[in-house]
Write a protein that holds these residues in place. Structure first.
Motif, PDB file in Angstrom:
ATOM      1  N   UNK A  33     -69.712   5.178 -10.019  1.00 50.68           N
ATOM      2  CA  UNK A  33     -69.115   4.198 -10.924  1.00 50.68           C
ATOM      3  C   UNK A  33     -69.321   2.775 -10.417  1.00 50.68           C
ATOM      4  N   UNK A  34     -69.046   2.551  -9.147  1.00 45.69           N
ATOM      5  CA  UNK A  34     -69.183   1.207  -8.580  1.00 45.69           C
ATOM      6  C   UNK A  34     -70.651   0.778  -8.537  1.00 45.69           C
ATOM      7  N   UNK A  35     -71.536   1.700  -8.164  1.00 43.89           N
ATOM      8  CA  UNK A  35     -72.965   1.376  -8.118  1.00 43.89           C
ATOM      9  C   UNK A  35     -73.484   1.011  -9.502  1.00 43.89           C
ATOM     10  N   UNK A  36     -73.125   1.793 -10.506  1.00 48.86           N
ATOM     11  CA  UNK A  36     -73.616   1.522 -11.860  1.00 48.86           C
ATOM     12  C   UNK A  36     -73.042   0.252 -12.451  1.00 48.86           C
ATOM     13  N   UNK A  37     -71.870  -0.170 -11.970  1.00 53.91           N
ATOM     14  CA  UNK A  37     -71.313  -1.430 -12.469  1.00 53.91           C
ATOM     15  C   UNK A  37     -72.112  -2.632 -11.986  1.00 53.91           C
ATOM     16  N   UNK A  38     -72.956  -2.434 -10.977  1.00 54.62           N
ATOM     17  CA  UNK A  38     -73.806  -3.521 -10.456  1.00 54.62           C
ATOM     18  C   UNK A  38     -75.225  -3.455 -11.017  1.00 54.62           C
ATOM     19  N   UNK A  39     -75.498  -2.482 -11.893  1.00 56.85           N
ATOM     20  CA  UNK A  39     -76.838  -2.301 -12.438  1.00 56.85           C
ATOM     21  C   UNK A  39     -76.867  -2.668 -13.918  1.00 56.85           C
ATOM     22  N   UNK A  40     -78.059  -2.964 -14.416  1.00 61.33           N
ATOM     23  CA  UNK A  40     -78.230  -3.295 -15.809  1.00 61.33           C
ATOM     24  C   UNK A  40     -78.375  -2.052 -16.673  1.00 61.33           C
ATOM     25  N   UNK A  41     -78.351  -2.270 -17.980  1.00 61.65           N
ATOM     26  CA  UNK A  41     -78.434  -1.151 -18.921  1.00 61.65           C
ATOM     27  C   UNK A  41     -79.748  -0.378 -18.758  1.00 61.65           C
ATOM     28  N   UNK A  42     -80.863  -1.097 -18.627  1.00 66.20           N
ATOM     29  CA  UNK A  42     -82.166  -0.436 -18.484  1.00 66.20           C
ATOM     30  C   UNK A  42     -82.248   0.352 -17.185  1.00 66.20           C
ATOM     31  N   UNK A  43     -81.704  -0.186 -16.107  1.00 66.51           N
ATOM     32  CA  UNK A  43     -81.742   0.516 -14.825  1.00 66.51           C
ATOM     33  C   UNK A  43     -80.893   1.783 -14.856  1.00 66.51           C
ATOM     34  N   UNK A  44     -79.743   1.726 -15.506  1.00 68.60           N
ATOM     35  CA  UNK A  44     -78.870   2.900 -15.580  1.00 68.60           C
ATOM     36  C   UNK A  44     -79.542   4.020 -16.364  1.00 68.60           C
ATOM     37  N   UNK A  47     -81.814   6.585 -14.485  1.00 68.90           N
ATOM     38  CA  UNK A  47     -81.261   7.671 -13.689  1.00 68.90           C
ATOM     39  C   UNK A  47     -80.444   7.162 -12.515  1.00 68.90           C
ATOM     40  N   UNK A  48     -80.040   8.101 -11.666  1.00 71.99           N
ATOM     41  CA  UNK A  48     -79.158   7.779 -10.541  1.00 71.99           C
ATOM     42  C   UNK A  48     -79.888   6.997  -9.462  1.00 71.99           C
ATOM     43  N   UNK A  49     -79.156   6.082  -8.852  1.00 76.11           N
ATOM     44  CA  UNK A  49     -79.658   5.330  -7.712  1.00 76.11           C
ATOM     45  C   UNK A  49     -78.487   5.011  -6.799  1.00 76.11           C
ATOM     46  N   UNK A  50     -78.687   5.199  -5.507  1.00 71.81           N
ATOM     47  CA  UNK A  50     -77.637   4.905  -4.535  1.00 71.81           C
ATOM     48  C   UNK A  50     -77.672   3.452  -4.075  1.00 71.81           C
ATOM     49  N   UNK A  51     -78.658   2.697  -4.547  1.00 79.14           N
ATOM     50  CA  UNK A  51     -78.812   1.296  -4.149  1.00 79.14           C
ATOM     51  C   UNK A  51     -78.136   0.407  -5.186  1.00 79.14           C
TER      52      UNK A  51
END
Length: 282
Positions: A33-44, A47-51
């Motif tokens: 949840x916290x990681x995806x809140x720092x990513x854009x719509x296209x990046x999400x 798929x999953x990313x731990x960065x």
């Protein structure tokens, strides 16, 4: 002796492994949840990313500037409704449990069983009658309709009643009566203080339940300025394809769990003591 020590070490290793695994499984969704809140719509969508990404501020600004989803008023509404629900639920449920537990009156057993029977009825069954009632009372599209019904909470009553059977001796209440203390003062100054751990646990549960409640607010609330956080999250998820932004959705969910974490941190000491209260009866 050697075999016993080996067996003990093996059991300890298995116990720690299971606890670490359960901790990881519990915290992993929050990490995503916290990681995806720092990513854009296209990046999400990729798929999953731990960065972590670099869109945290951009997602926050977009969410705050969205006029169709007023986040700050919704947060204030959710905090107010959840706080009032927790206070009313725990206080009046404790008062009801105290009355049935402490007093011997005709119909006492029937009252207890009736409340337990109500506890078995799903909330969805009484929805139509609830909507008709609040409409006649003029409470439709008001925040009061979200927290006043929490006064009647059979589950909380049952938990508090069980806790009173284990931790509230009759002698203490009788001593207060002998000293001239009236019933309300006895309840507010003695009983509530003794039941504080159990009440704190139920207050946390009531706060979280009210905070996550989507069903009733969706039926009752229609004004944009009175909506709560779960309604806004649902609106973001149901937005048009061109307006749909997963970054905003994850940012709003992240913001929504912050008050829950704060409440837990303030009342965390009472959880263990409240959960174990009554484990040993005198």
């Amino acid at each position: 002796m050697k075999s016993q020590s080996t067996s003990l070490a093996l059991r300890r290793f298995v116990a720690y492994f299971v606890l670490i695994l359960l901790t990881f499984l519990s915290l992993f969704p929050f990490f995503i949840l916290i990681i995806n809140s720092t990513r854009g719509h296209a990046e999400i969508q990729k798929g999953f990313s731990a960065v972590p990404g670099v869109f945290f501020v951009q997602n926050l600004v977009k969410m705050m500037s969205n006029d169709n989803n007023p986040v700050v008023p919704a947060l204030i509404n959710s905090i107010f409704v959840s706080f009032m629900s927790a206070v009313l639920t725990t206080y009046f449920s404790s008062m009801t449990a105290y009355g049935i537990y402490m007093y011997r009156f005709k119909g006492r057993k029937f009252s207890f069983r009736f409340i337990l029977a109500v506890m078995m009825v799903p909330a969805q069954v009484s929805t139509l009658g609830f909507i008709k009632l609040i409409t006649k009372l003029g409470m439709l599209d008001t925040l009061a309709a979200l927290y006043i019904p929490s006064i009647a909470a059979p589950i909380v009553f049952f938990y508090i009643y069980q806790a009173m059977e284990s931790t509230l001796p009759y002698s203490i209440v009788e001593a207060a009566r002998v000293d001239g203390c009236n019933e309300f003062r006895t309840f507010n100054t003695i009983v509530l203080q003794m039941m504080k751990p159990s009440i704190a646990v139920q207050a946390i549960f009531a706060f979280v339940s009210s905070w996550n409640n989507y069903f009733v607010p969706q039926l009752v609330i229609s004004s944009k300025e009175k909506k709560t956080i779960p309604i806004l999250i649902a609106q973001l998820r149901n937005a048009d394809y061109q307006k749909f932004d997963m970054g905003q959705v994850y940012m709003m969910i992240t913001l929504a769990i912050v008050p829950l974490i704060i409440v837990y941190l303030f009342l965390s000491r009472s959880i263990i003591s409240g959960a174990t209260a009554g484990g040993v009866k005198e």
